[in-house]
Design an enzyme around this catalytic site. Structure first.
Site, mmCIF file in Angstrom:
data_model
loop_
_atom_site.group_PDB
_atom_site.id
_atom_site.type_symbol
_atom_site.label_atom_id
_atom_site.label_comp_id
_atom_site.label_asym_id
_atom_site.label_seq_id
_atom_site.Cartn_x
_atom_site.Cartn_y
_atom_site.Cartn_z
ATOM 1 N N GLY A 194 0.778 -1.247 0.000
ATOM 2 C CA GLY A 194 0.000 0.000 0.000
ATOM 3 C C GLY A 194 0.796 1.275 0.000
ATOM 4 C CE1 TYR A 227 -2.990 -4.494 -8.057
ATOM 5 C CE2 TYR A 227 -1.846 -2.413 -7.690
ATOM 6 C CZ TYR A 227 -2.202 -3.669 -7.259
ATOM 7 O OH TYR A 227 -1.787 -4.108 -6.023
ATOM 8 C CB CYS A 287 -19.144 0.441 -27.866
ATOM 9 S SG CYS A 287 -20.398 1.190 -28.854
ATOM 10 C CD GLU A 288 -19.269 0.563 -20.924
ATOM 11 O OE1 GLU A 288 -19.573 1.073 -19.842
ATOM 12 O OE2 GLU A 288 -19.383 -0.645 -21.175
ATOM 13 C CE1 TYR A 302 -9.773 0.399 -8.011
ATOM 14 C CE2 TYR A 302 -8.370 0.453 -9.946
ATOM 15 C CZ TYR A 302 -8.997 -0.252 -8.944
ATOM 16 O OH TYR A 302 -8.850 -1.617 -8.876
ATOM 17 N NE ARG A 328 -4.337 1.847 -10.953
ATOM 18 C CZ ARG A 328 -4.065 3.031 -10.463
ATOM 19 N NH1 ARG A 328 -3.595 3.984 -11.244
ATOM 20 N NH2 ARG A 328 -4.232 3.280 -9.178
ATOM 21 C CD GLU A 342 1.190 -9.037 2.122
ATOM 22 O OE1 GLU A 342 0.200 -8.381 1.756
ATOM 23 O OE2 GLU A 342 1.100 -10.032 2.856
ATOM 24 N N PRO A 343 4.607 -4.924 -1.018
ATOM 25 C CG PRO A 343 6.692 -4.003 -1.499
ATOM 26 C CD PRO A 343 6.029 -5.060 -0.664
HETATM 27 N N1 LLP Z 1 -1.176 -7.074 0.025
HETATM 28 C C1 LLP Z 1 -2.494 -7.283 -0.036
HETATM 29 C C2 LLP Z 1 -3.101 -8.252 0.870
HETATM 30 C C3 LLP Z 1 -3.283 -6.584 -0.969
HETATM 31 O O1 LLP Z 1 -4.585 -6.772 -1.008
HETATM 32 C C4 LLP Z 1 -2.655 -5.662 -1.845
HETATM 33 C C5 LLP Z 1 -3.437 -4.932 -2.849
HETATM 34 C C6 LLP Z 1 -1.268 -5.484 -1.759
HETATM 35 C C7 LLP Z 1 -0.558 -6.208 -0.800
HETATM 36 C C8 LLP Z 1 -0.514 -4.553 -2.652
HETATM 37 O O2 LLP Z 1 -0.945 -3.235 -2.560
HETATM 38 P P1 LLP Z 1 -0.145 -2.093 -3.327
HETATM 39 O O3 LLP Z 1 1.232 -2.040 -2.683
HETATM 40 O O4 LLP Z 1 -0.072 -2.460 -4.742
HETATM 41 O O5 LLP Z 1 -0.925 -0.845 -3.086
HETATM 42 N N2 LLP Z 1 -6.212 -2.260 -8.509
HETATM 43 C C9 LLP Z 1 -6.044 -1.152 -7.592
HETATM 44 C C10 LLP Z 1 -5.226 -1.519 -6.375
HETATM 45 C C11 LLP Z 1 -5.858 -2.653 -5.600
HETATM 46 C C12 LLP Z 1 -4.962 -3.177 -4.536
HETATM 47 C C13 LLP Z 1 -5.485 -4.481 -4.006
HETATM 48 N N3 LLP Z 1 -4.681 -5.070 -3.006
HETATM 49 C C14 LLP Z 1 -5.432 0.018 -8.334
HETATM 50 O O6 LLP Z 1 -5.181 -0.096 -9.540
HETATM 51 O O7 LLP Z 1 -5.235 1.087 -7.747
#
Ligand code: LLP
Length: 404
Positions: free
Chosen positions: A222, A360, A332-333, A306, A302, A263-264
């Site tokens: 995150g 993503y 087509c939307e 979002y 995205r 977990e990045p």
């Molecule tokens: N660990 C867990 C349990 C997660 O659910 C996630 C992301 C991560 C690690 C990695 O998070 P990050 O470091 O990438 O922020 N599709 C969305 C983001 C959804 C994230 C879901 N879980 C987007 O494009 O913004």
């Protein structure tokens, strides 16, 4: 110096491999990983790349080559990671809402597992008792993250076992003699404020003393990445200091020193990715000029999903005068990438690049409108290599069964 691909490199790749094309810069991934390693150099921290951000097997192999472990969100991601060559002990499966059979499968593959429901925890305990260590995914009841869709730790979220049900967790662990090796939280995506992680740690420290066999706490991913000029990423050095301080304030006497896992996803691969498209049509409508590109939310969802901001530049007319465009796709939307964006003057046929396309981007793409998924290219040691070919027509029919 930050690792970036120049306009001329991106243009050459677009010309060689066609568009739309995702381009990943390996050394940028390594740079981001190194930032984490440096910041946490004097702490026992292990980095698991959240592979859901981008699972191309070549990227997974690259991630392995730089020394990171891997975090998975489905059994297929686990299998991809093993296929890429990760040893099972380097693979973590943080599940949510899955069938127990999938957890059993992960156990048989020998990977780390974080279980996120009381129901699965109990099933695991009944079947395996103390024989296989697991982590518990808790919901910290903290609201944080770039927007509600990517906030996962709040008190209405489906993720993890709510910390307020901690007594039930304890009962389940005791009744089934579970071997709890780790506690996990993931509060959301795009968390800039290091204090959010500290808040999470504080919640965990209320619980940690109850688990005598604990070896790690997993603080999830995150970290925020910059999307536009003036944006900053999570201050990882500050985060490392605060994490260290938080652990120093909570000694864990009698128990093993705890390893810290992260977990990045975005932090490692977002900025390493570029998405290059081409302009099909220019359309003037009142005060708006639409630049219609050869892509759509089927390739990069995205912005529509979002409201994400992706910086867009015109690779083909860098020094042209800036004009205001609404960049749209061909789905087509309603399919808008950017509204009223200043971009150097666009002509039909120009290449437009989207930044922050590594996380993503391709991973959330689809064949909606029966369009092809884009190609993927990896740039490493200055060389561009195709790592996924663009779909061809046969791919659209591949799994269909023509019964008549
Ligand atoms: N660990 C867990 C349990 C997660 O659910 C996630 C992301 C991560 C690690 C990695 O998070 P990050 O470091 O990438 O922020 N599709 C969305 C983001 C959804 C994230 C879901 N879980 C987007 O494009 O913004």
């Amino acid at each position: 110096m930050s690792e970036i691909l120049s306009h001329s490199q991106l243009t050459a790749i677009a010309e060689e491999f066609g568009t739309p094309v995702y381009i990943y810069h390996a050394e940028k991934i390594a740079e981001q990983y190194q930032k984490l390693k440096d910041a946490f150099a004097n702490q026992d921290v292990v980095i698991f790349y959240a592979s859901k951000a981008l699972t191309n097997v070549n990227i997974l192999r690259y991630i392995k080559s730089i020394g990171a472990n891997v975090d998975c969100s489905s059994i297929n991601e686990v299998k991809l990671a093993l296929h890429a060559g990760f040893a099972p002990e380097k693979v973590l499966y943080t599940s949510n809402g899955i069938a127990f059979e999938e957890i059993e499968e992960a156990k048989n593959l020998g990977v780390h597992i974080n279980i996120d429901s009381l129901s699965n925890l109990e099933k695991f305990g009944k079947k395996f008792g103390h024989t296989y260590p697991v982590g518990i995914r808790l919901r910290p009841n903290i609201l944080a993250g770039g927007n509600l869709k990517i906030s996962t730790g709040h008190d209405k979220s489906k993720f993890g076992i709510p910390v307020d049900q901690f007594q039930k967790v304890l009962e389940c662990v005791e009744e089934n003699n579970l071997f709890i090796r780790g506690l996990h939280i993931h509060t959301g995506s795009e968390i800039k404020d290091a204090d959010v992680f500290v808040k999470g740690i504080e919640k965990l420290f209320e619980i940690i003393p109850y688990f005598k066999e604990l070896e790690f706490v997993d603080l999830g991913g995150g970290f925020k990445v910059p999307y536009k000029e003036g944006d900053t990423e999570t201050d990882i050095t500050l985060l490392a200091e605060k994490v260290k301080e938080a652990f120093a304030n909570h000694p864990n006497p009698g128990n093993k020193p705890l390893q810290i896992w992260f977990e990045p996803g975005k932090f490692l691969v977002s900025e390493a990715g570029y998405f290059v498209t081409q302009v099909n049509v220019l359309k003037e409508a009142g005060t708006t000029i639409f630049a219609g590109i050869n892509s759509g939310f089927n390739h990069l969802i995205r912005p529509m999903f979002y409201d994400s901001y992706h910086r867009i530049e015109n690779l083909s007319n860098q020094n042209g005068p800036e004009k205001t465009y609404t960049v749209v796709g061909n789905i087509c939307e309603t399919d808008t990438f950017a509204s009223d964006r200043k971009i150097s003057e666009i002509r039909e046929g120009d290449y437009l690049v989207f930044y922050n396309a590594g996380a993503y981007g391709f991973e959330m793409s689809s064949n909606f409108n029966s369009r092809f998924k884009p190609a993927e290219v990896m740039v490493k040691d200055g060389k561009a290599v195709l790592i996924r070919r663009r779909d061809v027509f046969e791919d659209l029919l591949k799994n269909q069964i023509e019964v008549e």
